[in-house]
Write an enzyme that holds these catalytic residues in place. Structure first.
Site, mmCIF file in Angstrom:
data_model
loop_
_atom_site.group_PDB
_atom_site.id
_atom_site.type_symbol
_atom_site.label_atom_id
_atom_site.label_comp_id
_atom_site.label_asym_id
_atom_site.label_seq_id
_atom_site.Cartn_x
_atom_site.Cartn_y
_atom_site.Cartn_z
ATOM 1 N N ASP A 169 -47.848 3.503 6.808
ATOM 2 C CA ASP A 169 -48.180 2.079 6.871
ATOM 3 C C ASP A 169 -47.951 3.044 8.587
ATOM 4 O OD1 ASP A 169 -48.282 0.654 4.388
ATOM 5 O OD2 ASP A 169 -46.395 0.051 4.980
ATOM 6 N N THR B 231 -39.873 0.759 -8.059
ATOM 7 C CA THR B 231 -39.046 2.044 -8.932
ATOM 8 C C THR B 231 -39.439 3.205 -8.226
ATOM 9 O OG1 THR B 231 -41.669 2.619 -10.147
ATOM 10 C CG2 THR B 231 -39.716 0.861 -10.914
ATOM 11 N N ARG C 9 -46.501 5.428 -5.319
ATOM 12 C CA ARG C 9 -45.641 4.710 -5.100
ATOM 13 C C ARG C 9 -45.436 3.618 -5.799
ATOM 14 N NH1 ARG C 9 -40.265 7.272 -3.000
ATOM 15 N NH2 ARG C 9 -40.415 5.045 -1.464
ATOM 16 N N ASP D 184 -42.727 4.472 6.587
ATOM 17 C CA ASP D 184 -43.161 4.429 5.923
ATOM 18 C C ASP D 184 -45.424 4.986 6.160
ATOM 19 O OD1 ASP D 184 -46.132 4.332 4.202
ATOM 20 O OD2 ASP D 184 -44.569 2.494 2.772
HETATM 21 C C1 PRP Z 1 -46.021 8.269 0.188
HETATM 22 C C2 PRP Z 1 -46.040 9.906 0.630
HETATM 23 C C3 PRP Z 1 -45.303 10.086 -0.691
HETATM 24 C C4 PRP Z 1 -44.783 9.383 -1.512
HETATM 25 C C5 PRP Z 1 -43.710 10.467 -1.088
HETATM 26 O O1 PRP Z 1 -46.473 7.496 -0.563
HETATM 27 O O2 PRP Z 1 -47.568 10.080 1.253
HETATM 28 O O3 PRP Z 1 -47.043 10.858 -1.779
HETATM 29 O O4 PRP Z 1 -44.961 8.440 -0.747
HETATM 30 O O5 PRP Z 1 -42.456 9.463 -1.898
HETATM 31 P P1 PRP Z 1 -42.304 10.728 -3.754
HETATM 32 O O6 PRP Z 1 -41.181 11.919 -2.640
HETATM 33 O O7 PRP Z 1 -40.329 9.355 -3.703
HETATM 34 O O8 PRP Z 1 -43.163 10.885 -4.460
HETATM 35 P P2 PRP Z 1 -47.054 6.648 -0.754
HETATM 36 O O9 PRP Z 1 -46.829 6.739 -1.998
HETATM 37 O O10 PRP Z 1 -45.731 4.863 -0.235
HETATM 38 O O11 PRP Z 1 -48.451 6.459 -0.757
HETATM 39 P P3 PRP Z 1 -49.346 5.726 0.666
HETATM 40 O O12 PRP Z 1 -49.499 7.256 0.873
HETATM 41 O O13 PRP Z 1 -50.730 5.695 0.262
HETATM 42 O O14 PRP Z 1 -48.899 4.827 1.996
HETATM 43 N N1 URA Z 2 -42.827 7.628 1.581
HETATM 44 C C1 URA Z 2 -42.663 7.145 2.919
HETATM 45 O O1 URA Z 2 -43.901 7.416 3.440
HETATM 46 N N2 URA Z 2 -42.131 7.577 3.836
HETATM 47 C C2 URA Z 2 -40.356 7.829 3.186
HETATM 48 O O2 URA Z 2 -39.932 7.585 3.964
HETATM 49 C C3 URA Z 2 -40.848 8.002 1.310
HETATM 50 C C4 URA Z 2 -42.124 7.866 1.176
#
Ligand code: PRP
Ligand code: URA
Length: 238
Positions: A232, A137, A133, A229
């Site tokens: 994280d 945005t 993500r 997150d």
């Molecule tokens: C997080 C999570 C999902 C996404 C959800 O991943 O693991 O994949 O956000 O958000 P959405 O429903 O609004 O798309 P992120 O893109 O933060 O990446 P990461 O898992 O690498 O931290």
């Molecule tokens: N991704 C996350 O890890 N947490 C949230 O709340 C939304 C997207």
């Protein structure tokens, strides 16, 4: 976007099957089923995952444990074949799982669920989907995909702990369906109404297994109250 839920009984007894009656104007069709997994052990783990004081080491352990319980629920209808084995006292008929299971973690946070699911289904094949993500945005873009071949008859368990806007989930489902997957279920740990509605709109046939649907998204598209997150917290990258 408001989503109302009509509660119906679930065959398993472990979760409530809720048929979404979301009021998104573009939806008039029958929507996917959300399985709300309300098992007390699942809810207990979820609470500790939410807790801001939970450190990454413990967070990873809990993510693994809740994933076992959620995956067991999502695979409740796996087909089986009848087989007979010999016990020390004679023959015993039983059922053996016969389906090809493919686990599809959405990177990176989905990797936190993978060890638990693989413990449950050691023979499963794994397809990785890389989605990220944009921090500003919240729009998801794909950076990686490596799927096993022959997904048509496989039971595909897509695992991503957070279903927020639903953008990542729908993009991942697009990749899986383009690759031929037909029996997909989505397992997450925290869902937002917006994400559920988007998945239901795009993929009404894909059931969603989640312990909870939280209140809303904030201005940064994070789930509230959520757990922050997930990636994280899993990897200590905050
Ligand atoms: C997080 C999570 C999902 C996404 C959800 O991943 O693991 O994949 O956000 O958000 P959405 O429903 O609004 O798309 P992120 O893109 O933060 O990446 P990461 O898992 O690498 O931290
Ligand atoms: N991704 C996350 O890890 N947490 C949230 O709340 C939304 C997207």
């Amino acid at each position: 976007m408001d989503v109302e839920f009509g509660v119906g009984p679930c065959d398993s007894g472990l979760c409530h099957r809720r048929e979404s009656l979301g009021n998104c104007p573009s939806r008039g069709k029958l929507s996917a089923v959300v399985h709300l997994v309300e098992h007390p052990l699942v809810q207990d783990i979820l609470l500790e995952l939410r807790d801001v004081r939970t450190p990454p080491e413990r967070f990873r352990q809990l993510a693994g444990r809740i994933s076992v319980l959620l995956a067991a629920e999502a695979l409740r209808d796996l087909p089986t074949v009848v087989e007979t084995v010999e016990t020390p006292l004679g023959p015993a008929r039983g059922r053996r799982c016969s389906a090809d299971v493919v686990v599809a973690p959405v990177l990176r946070a989905g990797l936190g669920m993978l060890p638990g699911v693989m413990e449950l289904v050691p023979a499963a094949r794994v397809g990785h989907l890389g989605l990220q993500r944009d921090e500003r945005t919240a729009v998801a873009s794909q950076y990686y995909a490596k799927l096993p071949p022959g997904l048509e008859d496989s039971y595909v368990l897509m695992i991503d702990p957070m279903l927020a806007t639903g953008g990542s989930a729908v993009a991942a489902l697009d990749v899986l369906s383009r690759a031929g997957a037909r029996h997909i279920r989505l397992v997450c740990i925290v869902a937002a109404p917006e994400g559920v509605a988007l998945v239901e709109e795009a993929y009404p046939e894909v059931p969603i297994y989640t312990p909870v649907i939280d209140e809303r998204l904030n201005d940064h598209k994070f789930i509230v109250p959520g757990l922050g997150d997930f990636g994280d917290r899993l990897y200590g990258t905050t």
